[in-house]
Motif scaffolding. Structure first.
Motif, mmCIF file in Angstrom:
data_model
loop_
_atom_site.group_PDB
_atom_site.id
_atom_site.type_symbol
_atom_site.label_atom_id
_atom_site.label_comp_id
_atom_site.label_asym_id
_atom_site.label_seq_id
_atom_site.Cartn_x
_atom_site.Cartn_y
_atom_site.Cartn_z
ATOM 1 N N VAL A 1 0.758 -1.314 0.235
ATOM 2 C CA VAL A 1 -0.085 -0.337 -0.310
ATOM 3 C C VAL A 1 1.121 1.294 0.412
ATOM 4 C CG1 VAL A 1 0.082 0.107 2.336
ATOM 5 C CG2 VAL A 1 -1.853 0.942 1.139
ATOM 6 N N ALA A 2 2.348 1.357 1.147
ATOM 7 C CA ALA A 2 3.044 2.832 0.749
ATOM 8 C C ALA A 2 3.581 2.403 -1.594
ATOM 9 C CB ALA A 2 3.822 1.915 1.437
ATOM 10 N N ASP A 3 4.068 0.821 -1.300
ATOM 11 C CA ASP A 3 3.858 2.092 -3.239
ATOM 12 C C ASP A 3 2.897 2.746 -3.836
ATOM 13 O OD1 ASP A 3 6.364 0.772 -1.922
ATOM 14 O OD2 ASP A 3 6.050 -1.479 -3.114
ATOM 15 N N ARG A 4 1.864 1.673 -3.519
ATOM 16 C CA ARG A 4 1.058 2.476 -4.144
ATOM 17 C C ARG A 4 0.184 3.761 -3.557
ATOM 18 N NH1 ARG A 4 -3.850 0.865 -2.918
ATOM 19 N NH2 ARG A 4 -3.253 -0.688 -0.539
ATOM 20 N N LEU A 5 0.049 4.477 -2.480
ATOM 21 C CA LEU A 5 -0.085 5.594 -2.269
ATOM 22 C C LEU A 5 0.913 6.384 -2.438
ATOM 23 C CD1 LEU A 5 -1.525 5.521 1.672
ATOM 24 C CD2 LEU A 5 -2.935 5.783 -0.550
ATOM 25 N N GLY B 55 10.928 -5.196 -3.256
ATOM 26 C CA GLY B 55 10.833 -4.059 -3.362
ATOM 27 C C GLY B 55 12.432 -4.146 -2.648
ATOM 28 N N LEU B 56 13.280 -5.173 -3.120
ATOM 29 C CA LEU B 56 14.575 -5.231 -2.098
ATOM 30 C C LEU B 56 16.062 -5.577 -3.058
ATOM 31 C CD1 LEU B 56 13.776 -7.595 0.713
ATOM 32 C CD2 LEU B 56 13.835 -5.411 0.286
ATOM 33 N N ASP C 274 17.064 -10.271 2.347
ATOM 34 C CA ASP C 274 16.524 -9.957 3.643
ATOM 35 C C ASP C 274 16.240 -8.153 3.699
ATOM 36 O OD1 ASP C 274 16.526 -12.095 4.281
ATOM 37 O OD2 ASP C 274 18.312 -12.210 4.771
ATOM 38 N N PHE C 275 15.570 -7.674 4.413
ATOM 39 C CA PHE C 275 15.300 -6.558 4.355
ATOM 40 C C PHE C 275 16.806 -5.634 4.742
ATOM 41 C CE2 PHE C 275 10.726 -7.905 4.971
ATOM 42 C CZ PHE C 275 10.152 -7.541 4.252
ATOM 43 N N TYR C 276 16.586 -4.586 4.777
ATOM 44 C CA TYR C 276 17.724 -3.934 4.581
ATOM 45 C C TYR C 276 17.580 -2.962 6.236
ATOM 46 C CZ TYR C 276 18.873 -3.622 -0.305
ATOM 47 O OH TYR C 276 19.457 -3.924 -1.268
ATOM 48 N N ASP C 277 18.818 -2.694 6.831
ATOM 49 C CA ASP C 277 18.747 -1.698 8.306
ATOM 50 C C ASP C 277 18.473 -0.254 7.862
ATOM 51 O OD1 ASP C 277 21.449 -1.422 8.353
ATOM 52 O OD2 ASP C 277 21.991 -3.070 8.720
ATOM 53 N N ALA C 278 18.342 0.097 9.228
ATOM 54 C CA ALA C 278 18.590 1.612 8.612
ATOM 55 C C ALA C 278 19.718 2.003 7.671
ATOM 56 C CB ALA C 278 18.445 2.607 10.313
ATOM 57 N N PRO D 191 14.359 -0.296 0.036
ATOM 58 C CA PRO D 191 15.250 0.464 -1.046
ATOM 59 C C PRO D 191 14.053 1.173 -1.500
ATOM 60 C CG PRO D 191 16.842 -1.178 -0.749
ATOM 61 C CD PRO D 191 14.927 -2.148 0.035
ATOM 62 N N ARG D 192 13.027 0.680 -2.229
ATOM 63 C CA ARG D 192 11.963 1.044 -2.866
ATOM 64 C C ARG D 192 11.050 1.927 -2.355
ATOM 65 N NH1 ARG D 192 8.499 -3.525 -5.936
ATOM 66 N NH2 ARG D 192 9.847 -3.566 -6.880
ATOM 67 N N ILE D 193 10.977 1.565 -0.894
ATOM 68 C CA ILE D 193 10.069 2.367 -0.895
ATOM 69 C C ILE D 193 10.989 3.710 -0.479
ATOM 70 C CG2 ILE D 193 9.083 3.094 1.431
ATOM 71 C CD1 ILE D 193 7.773 0.401 1.606
ATOM 72 N N ALA D 194 11.848 3.656 0.274
ATOM 73 C CA ALA D 194 12.861 4.914 0.788
ATOM 74 C C ALA D 194 13.077 6.032 -0.132
ATOM 75 C CB ALA D 194 14.097 3.798 1.453
#
Length: 336
Positions: free
Chosen positions: A5-9, A67-68, A184-188, A222-225
């Motif tokens: 949803v973050a991608d769509r919004l 998105g990774l 895997d998901f990225y850290d900050a 990263p895609r959301i970032a």
């Protein structure tokens, strides 16, 4: 699988301008790729060993959440091998003939990238087995008792499959990939590097505290970032002084309803309904979806994975439940 949803919004439908912006931010080589150090090192060995032998590497399977960087790594594989990339997807191949047409048009050494490979039709899967192992396909001519299979030789190629649900891949197909990498998901800290690199490519300066703020709200993706970065840049251009500082980051993310944990409108609606209407649960998925005005599949595939991963929601045999962290994040007091 539904798009997050973050991608769509935040993407506003992912129009051509946004897609072009995303493409411009993709790294071109392995040494430019940030994060995923284990997969990057393993893939580097596979590619450089094959180049040293003057041959093609094994087929590659990349798995992990959206998105990774699976598509980016496929492009990097083709670039490192000095060849072109042919792109298709599992849902687009509905018949074995569709895949045969793609395979027969490949050139020697070319990379074939199949996104969402777990959604390939079964006849196409069986055709892909033979193509990956023996570099040939059997084209069936005619119907009924008079039908015959004509073997068609294929030039050696490299298949790269990407999947968000590796468990749905049949074992015979999974076994034909010589290298499997899980992202895997990225850290900050890794996301901050991604953001600083992207800001440079966008021709702007992102201050360190702003990068940390955006990274902390990007769901480890990263895609959301990168999309949040572009929204912060928009806010700074229209309502700010052009600087991508902490003030601009916080103000922009407030406009786009992304809170300090990265929760968006749907995430908060699900948590709020779970806590305020159902006393924290347990409550069934369908009932929860009706309460927020969404389809059960949307809640289950878009909002729920992140809420569970962040420890805000639990899944039990009786239904979904809110954790103490969910009550605290909403500023509510759980029932006695």
């Amino acid at each position: 699988m539904a798009e997050p949803v973050a991608d769509r919004l935040l993407d506003g439908g992912a129009d051509d301008v946004e897609r072009a912006a995303e493409a411009a931010l993709r790294p071109r080589r392995l040494d430019e790729f940030v994060g995923q150090s284990t997969v990057r090192d393993q893939l580097s060995l596979v590619l450089h060993a094959a180049l040293g032998r003057g041959g093609s590497p094994d087929h590659v399977l990349l798995s992990g959440p959206p998105g990774l960087g699976k598509t980016t790594l496929a492009m990097i594989i083709a670039a490192e091998l000095g060849t072109s990339l042919r792109v298709t997807s599992g849902p687009a191949i509905t018949h074995a003939g569709d895949l045969a047409a793609v395979l027969s048009s490949l050139e020697e050494g070319e990379v074939l990238f199949i996104d969402e490979i777990h959604r390939l039709a079964r006849p196409a899967e069986e055709l892909l087995y033979m193509a990956m192992e023996d570099f040939r396909v059997d084209v069936v001519v005619g119907k009924g008792p008079g039908a015959s299979a004509i073997p068609l030789a294929l030039p050696p190629f490299v298949a790269v499959g990407a999947t968000t649900r590796a468990g749905l891949l049949p074992a015979p197909l999974r076994d034909r990939f010589g290298f499997t990498g899980h992202l895997d998901f990225y850290d900050a800290s890794e996301l901050e590097q991604v953001l600083l690199r992207s800001a440079g490519l966008l021709g702007t300066v992102l201050e360190a505290d702003a990068a940390a703020e955006i990274a902390g709200r990007s769901r480890g993706t990263p895609r959301i970032a990168n999309r949040l970065l572009r929204r912060v840049r928009d806010w700074a251009q229209v309502r700010g002084d052009g600087r991508l500082d902490l003030r601009a980051a916080r103000a922009a993310l407030e406009v786009y309803e992304v809170d300090v944990l990265g929760l968006d409108r749907l995430d908060r609606a699900v948590l709020s309904a779970l806590c305020t209407r159902f006393g924290g649960g347990p409550v069934g998925l369908s009932t929860l979806a009706v309460a927020v005005g969404e389809e059960p599949e949307t809640v289950e595939t878009v909002a729920e994975p992140f809420l569970v991963r962040e420890g805000l929601m639990g899944r039990t045999p009786r239904g979904r439940v809110a954790t103490p962290a969910a009550w605290a994040h909403l500023g509510l007091t759980p029932p006695a």
